[in-house]
Enzyme design. Sequence first.
Site, PDB file in Angstrom:
ATOM      1  N   ASP A  52       0.853  -1.190   0.000  1.00 43.81           N
ATOM      2  CA  ASP A  52       0.000   0.000   0.000  1.00 43.81           C
ATOM      3  C   ASP A  52       0.892   1.245   0.000  1.00 43.81           C
ATOM      4  OD1 ASP A  52      -1.660   2.105   0.520  1.00 43.81           O
ATOM      5  OD2 ASP A  52      -2.783   1.098   2.122  1.00 43.81           O
ATOM      6  N   TYR A 151     -11.524  14.078  -7.741  1.00 37.13           N
ATOM      7  CA  TYR A 151     -10.467  13.343  -8.457  1.00 37.13           C
ATOM      8  C   TYR A 151      -9.611  14.324  -9.279  1.00 37.13           C
ATOM      9  CZ  TYR A 151      -8.549  10.326 -12.185  1.00 37.13           C
ATOM     10  OH  TYR A 151      -7.734   9.699 -13.099  1.00 37.13           O
ATOM     11  N   GLN A 220     -23.242  13.966 -24.922  1.00 34.99           N
ATOM     12  CA  GLN A 220     -21.975  14.384 -24.322  1.00 34.99           C
ATOM     13  C   GLN A 220     -20.818  13.777 -25.134  1.00 34.99           C
ATOM     14  OE1 GLN A 220     -24.228  12.283 -23.013  1.00 34.99           O
ATOM     15  NE2 GLN A 220     -23.371  10.845 -21.545  1.00 34.99           N
TER      16      GLN A 220
HETATM   17  P1  NAD Z   1      -6.102   1.465 -12.638  1.00 39.01           P
HETATM   18  O1  NAD Z   1      -7.094   1.701 -11.550  1.00 39.01           O
HETATM   19  O2  NAD Z   1      -6.264   0.260 -13.485  1.00 39.01           O
HETATM   20  O3  NAD Z   1      -4.627   1.503 -12.058  1.00 39.01           O
HETATM   21  C1  NAD Z   1      -4.288   2.178 -10.876  1.00 39.01           C
HETATM   22  C2  NAD Z   1      -3.587   1.177  -9.990  1.00 39.01           C
HETATM   23  O4  NAD Z   1      -3.209   1.824  -8.771  1.00 39.01           O
HETATM   24  C3  NAD Z   1      -4.486  -0.013  -9.598  1.00 39.01           C
HETATM   25  O5  NAD Z   1      -3.911  -1.236  -9.982  1.00 39.01           O
HETATM   26  C4  NAD Z   1      -4.589   0.111  -8.091  1.00 39.01           C
HETATM   27  O6  NAD Z   1      -4.640  -1.143  -7.405  1.00 39.01           O
HETATM   28  C5  NAD Z   1      -3.304   0.861  -7.752  1.00 39.01           C
HETATM   29  N1  NAD Z   1      -3.423   1.475  -6.432  1.00 39.01           N
HETATM   30  C6  NAD Z   1      -4.447   2.213  -5.942  1.00 39.01           C
HETATM   31  N2  NAD Z   1      -4.222   2.551  -4.675  1.00 39.01           N
HETATM   32  C7  NAD Z   1      -3.012   2.012  -4.345  1.00 39.01           C
HETATM   33  C8  NAD Z   1      -2.237   2.006  -3.161  1.00 39.01           C
HETATM   34  N3  NAD Z   1      -2.669   2.631  -2.059  1.00 39.01           N
HETATM   35  N4  NAD Z   1      -1.055   1.371  -3.179  1.00 39.01           N
HETATM   36  C9  NAD Z   1      -0.616   0.731  -4.288  1.00 39.01           C
HETATM   37  N5  NAD Z   1      -1.309   0.695  -5.436  1.00 39.01           N
HETATM   38  C10 NAD Z   1      -2.499   1.334  -5.473  1.00 39.01           C
HETATM   39  O7  NAD Z   1      -6.137   2.787 -13.542  1.00 39.01           O
HETATM   40  P2  NAD Z   1      -5.466   3.094 -14.939  1.00 39.01           P
HETATM   41  O8  NAD Z   1      -6.560   3.316 -15.893  1.00 39.01           O
HETATM   42  O9  NAD Z   1      -4.406   2.122 -15.269  1.00 39.01           O
HETATM   43  O10 NAD Z   1      -4.807   4.516 -14.628  1.00 39.01           O
HETATM   44  C11 NAD Z   1      -3.433   4.689 -14.300  1.00 39.01           C
HETATM   45  C12 NAD Z   1      -3.186   6.133 -13.942  1.00 39.01           C
HETATM   46  O11 NAD Z   1      -3.577   6.988 -15.022  1.00 39.01           O
HETATM   47  C13 NAD Z   1      -3.971   6.614 -12.722  1.00 39.01           C
HETATM   48  O12 NAD Z   1      -3.177   7.491 -11.988  1.00 39.01           O
HETATM   49  C14 NAD Z   1      -5.132   7.355 -13.324  1.00 39.01           C
HETATM   50  O13 NAD Z   1      -5.648   8.330 -12.446  1.00 39.01           O
HETATM   51  C15 NAD Z   1      -4.505   7.953 -14.561  1.00 39.01           C
HETATM   52  N6  NAD Z   1      -5.501   8.220 -15.601  1.00 39.01           N
HETATM   53  C16 NAD Z   1      -6.112   7.193 -16.248  1.00 39.01           C
HETATM   54  C17 NAD Z   1      -7.062   7.473 -17.227  1.00 39.01           C
HETATM   55  C18 NAD Z   1      -7.766   6.380 -17.988  1.00 39.01           C
HETATM   56  O14 NAD Z   1      -8.562   6.684 -18.847  1.00 39.01           O
HETATM   57  N7  NAD Z   1      -7.502   5.100 -17.723  1.00 39.01           N
HETATM   58  C19 NAD Z   1      -7.378   8.794 -17.549  1.00 39.01           C
HETATM   59  C20 NAD Z   1      -6.740   9.808 -16.851  1.00 39.01           C
HETATM   60  C21 NAD Z   1      -5.784   9.522 -15.900  1.00 39.01           C
END
Ligand code: NAD
Length: 334
Positions: A52, A151, A220
């Site tokens: 974590d 967020y 949208q």
């Molecule tokens: P995702 O939720 O699949 O990946 C995020 C990962 O972070 C998850 O595997 C989760 O378990 C891990 N995580 C969360 N809390 C944690 C903690 N306390 N300790 C360790 N790990 C932790 O999301 P994603 O789509 O792969 O997005 C990756 C990044 O890109 C994120 O920061 C997200 O905000 C950003 N983002 C994604 C999108 C999109 O469209 N997918 C758009 C804008 C920004």
Amino acid sequence: MKKIVILGGGGFIGGHLAKRLKEEGNHVRICDIKNHEYFSHEEICNEFILGDLTDPRVVELVIEEGVDELYQLAADMGGALYIFTGENDANVMHNSAMINLNVAKECVTKNVKKVFYSSSACMYPEHNQLDPNNPNCEESSAYPANPDSEYGWEKLFSERVFLAFKRNYKLDVRVARFHNIFGPQGTWKGGKEKSPAAMCRKVAEAKAGDAIEVWGNGLQTRSFLYVDECVEAVLRLMHSDFTGPVNIGSEEMVSINQLAQMAIDISGKDLSIDNIDGQDFIDKYGFKCPLGVKGRNSDNKLYREQVGWEVNQPLLVGMKKTFEWITEQSKKYS
Ligand code: NAD
């Protein structure tokens, strides 16, 4: 061979990024609070640490001296149902901010050579995204700030954290604002999925003659970037001299009904679209339809100018691959 750390590598984008970097011969260490649901550890990394990252002791352990590149993708996040109902606001802000504060400081302490931070288009002001046909997401439009979700506020805050560590401690950082990344091996059910995955799932599970439920009036707009192109854009930014923040997204803007129709056309099924909004939505689900801004599109001018490359894959190509993968997943669970 570079020593690479990917935080959030058990997630969607982090998993794809890790797989690519491992295949290129690098040593990849992942830390995530959960295992990757669709990739094995062998496919994406040399070391997987379950931990974590809100806990600074975990961050100290994960980030050692000698790291060439660190990619920070860990965040408490999900699709509209997770972000826009307000129910997860405290966790979203607290958990992601804690991770980013811990990581930025530890990267300085351990002399990480280069750091990538994944921000989001959700940090752009709501007032520039009210017209579905003409949203403004130019990087310079970020201030005065007015994101439409906590967020988005956390992302903006954390961009500033990493940029402050660059100014004061010379942390070599790159910041990108992702716009709706999609593709296979991502969340496709359970409430944290994004609209392309939700549309593909609904269509894959529908029978001829059914109506696909689409939230809102369907007018949208958004743009969606296929995950392989996102990974390519991240790596090119990382290897450029440009810090950002810079958009990483597609400029092919579609309405949500067009996205749903695309999934229907790919399936070849005889399906219609049922838009649910307003009181009808509240009566059915017990809360307001969680839509986000009315219009959003990536503006790639700055990325093109500074990094000298552009994404170019049509949405349809990525949607076909995603539909195929979700259809297979859905069969496994039916
Ligand atoms: P995702 O939720 O699949 O990946 C995020 C990962 O972070 C998850 O595997 C989760 O378990 C891990 N995580 C969360 N809390 C944690 C903690 N306390 N300790 C360790 N790990 C932790 O999301 P994603 O789509 O792969 O997005 C990756 C990044 O890109 C994120 O920061 C997200 O905000 C950003 N983002 C994604 C999108 C999109 O469209 N997918 C758009 C804008 C920004």
